[in-house]
Design a protein around this motif. Structure first.
Motif, PDB file in Angstrom:
ATOM      1  N   VAL A  42     -79.233 -25.671 -21.915  1.00 18.66           N
ATOM      2  CA  VAL A  42     -78.531 -25.326 -23.151  1.00 18.66           C
ATOM      3  C   VAL A  42     -79.540 -25.387 -24.301  1.00 18.66           C
ATOM      4  CG1 VAL A  42     -76.684 -25.982 -24.735  1.00 18.66           C
ATOM      5  CG2 VAL A  42     -76.375 -26.290 -22.273  1.00 18.66           C
ATOM      6  N   ASN A  43     -79.640 -24.311 -25.071  1.00 20.61           N
ATOM      7  CA  ASN A  43     -80.521 -24.285 -26.238  1.00 20.61           C
ATOM      8  C   ASN A  43     -79.861 -25.034 -27.385  1.00 20.61           C
ATOM      9  OD1 ASN A  43     -82.591 -22.715 -25.081  1.00 20.61           O
ATOM     10  ND2 ASN A  43     -81.375 -20.871 -25.395  1.00 20.61           N
ATOM     11  N   THR A  44     -80.601 -25.989 -27.960  1.00 22.75           N
ATOM     12  CA  THR A  44     -80.111 -26.743 -29.111  1.00 22.75           C
ATOM     13  C   THR A  44     -81.145 -26.631 -30.231  1.00 22.75           C
ATOM     14  OG1 THR A  44     -81.169 -28.857 -28.574  1.00 22.75           O
ATOM     15  CG2 THR A  44     -79.038 -28.403 -27.525  1.00 22.75           C
ATOM     16  N   ALA A  45     -80.813 -27.161 -31.382  1.00 23.92           N
ATOM     17  CA  ALA A  45     -81.751 -27.142 -32.506  1.00 23.92           C
ATOM     18  C   ALA A  45     -82.996 -27.982 -32.218  1.00 23.92           C
ATOM     19  CB  ALA A  45     -81.056 -27.653 -33.765  1.00 23.92           C
ATOM     20  N   LEU A  46     -82.877 -28.924 -31.299  1.00 23.16           N
ATOM     21  CA  LEU A  46     -84.001 -29.799 -30.948  1.00 23.16           C
ATOM     22  C   LEU A  46     -84.778 -29.308 -29.729  1.00 23.16           C
ATOM     23  CD1 LEU A  46     -82.240 -33.231 -31.464  1.00 23.16           C
ATOM     24  CD2 LEU A  46     -83.786 -32.049 -33.033  1.00 23.16           C
TER      25      LEU A  46
ATOM     26  N   VAL B 113     -84.484 -27.324 -25.602  1.00 22.14           N
ATOM     27  CA  VAL B 113     -83.626 -27.037 -24.449  1.00 22.14           C
ATOM     28  C   VAL B 113     -83.127 -28.352 -23.848  1.00 22.14           C
ATOM     29  CG1 VAL B 113     -83.515 -25.959 -22.176  1.00 22.14           C
ATOM     30  CG2 VAL B 113     -84.884 -24.917 -23.970  1.00 22.14           C
ATOM     31  N   LEU B 114     -81.819 -28.435 -23.664  1.00 26.54           N
ATOM     32  CA  LEU B 114     -81.192 -29.606 -23.057  1.00 26.54           C
ATOM     33  C   LEU B 114     -80.966 -29.333 -21.586  1.00 26.54           C
ATOM     34  CD1 LEU B 114     -79.732 -32.362 -23.307  1.00 26.54           C
ATOM     35  CD2 LEU B 114     -77.652 -31.062 -23.784  1.00 26.54           C
ATOM     36  N   ARG B 115     -81.500 -30.202 -20.749  1.00 30.02           N
ATOM     37  CA  ARG B 115     -81.309 -30.103 -19.294  1.00 30.02           C
ATOM     38  C   ARG B 115     -80.750 -31.438 -18.814  1.00 30.02           C
ATOM     39  NH1 ARG B 115     -84.370 -25.773 -17.389  1.00 30.02           N
ATOM     40  NH2 ARG B 115     -85.906 -25.024 -18.874  1.00 30.02           N
TER      41      ARG B 115
ATOM     42  N   PHE C 232     -72.555 -21.751 -20.260  1.00 28.12           N
ATOM     43  CA  PHE C 232     -72.099 -23.037 -19.760  1.00 28.12           C
ATOM     44  C   PHE C 232     -71.769 -22.878 -18.282  1.00 28.12           C
ATOM     45  CE2 PHE C 232     -71.050 -23.079 -24.261  1.00 28.12           C
ATOM     46  CZ  PHE C 232     -71.640 -24.268 -24.653  1.00 28.12           C
TER      47      PHE C 232
ATOM     48  N   HIS D 264     -74.610 -19.027 -25.707  1.00 25.96           N
ATOM     49  CA  HIS D 264     -74.672 -20.244 -24.898  1.00 25.96           C
ATOM     50  C   HIS D 264     -74.009 -19.976 -23.553  1.00 25.96           C
ATOM     51  CE1 HIS D 264     -76.078 -22.762 -28.175  1.00 25.96           C
ATOM     52  NE2 HIS D 264     -75.193 -22.164 -28.954  1.00 25.96           N
TER      53      HIS D 264
END
Length: 78
Positions: A53-57, A59-61, A6, A4
């Motif tokens: 950020v890669n999440t289980a759901l 990519v979070l932007r 950050f 990850h």
């Protein structure tokens, strides 16, 4: 284990200023200025966008920001 990162991807800043004046006349032909309007405006905006950020759901932007403005309006006359 996934890696990850950050941090910030971009930071944007904008500032603007306006100094405006106009007169309005009461009669035609123009013989008397009836009203005068003066306006001074300041504006600023800042925005910070984080790295994806890669999440289980997926990519979070996202981004967070703030905006500020101040206006002074004066009118004189009828």
């Amino acid at each position: 284990m996934a890696r990850h990162d950050f941090g910030l991807e971009a930071v944007r800043f904008w500032f603007g200023a306006t100094d405006y004046k106009h007169d309005e006349v009461d009669s035609v032909p123009v013989t008397v200025i009836g009203s005068t309007f003066l306006q001074t405006t300041y504006e600023a905006r800042m925005e910070a966008q984080h790295l994806p950020v890669n999440t289980a759901l997926g990519v979070l932007r996202g981004a967070v920001g703030m905006q500020w403005s101040d206006r002074d309006l004066q009118a004189a006359g009828s």
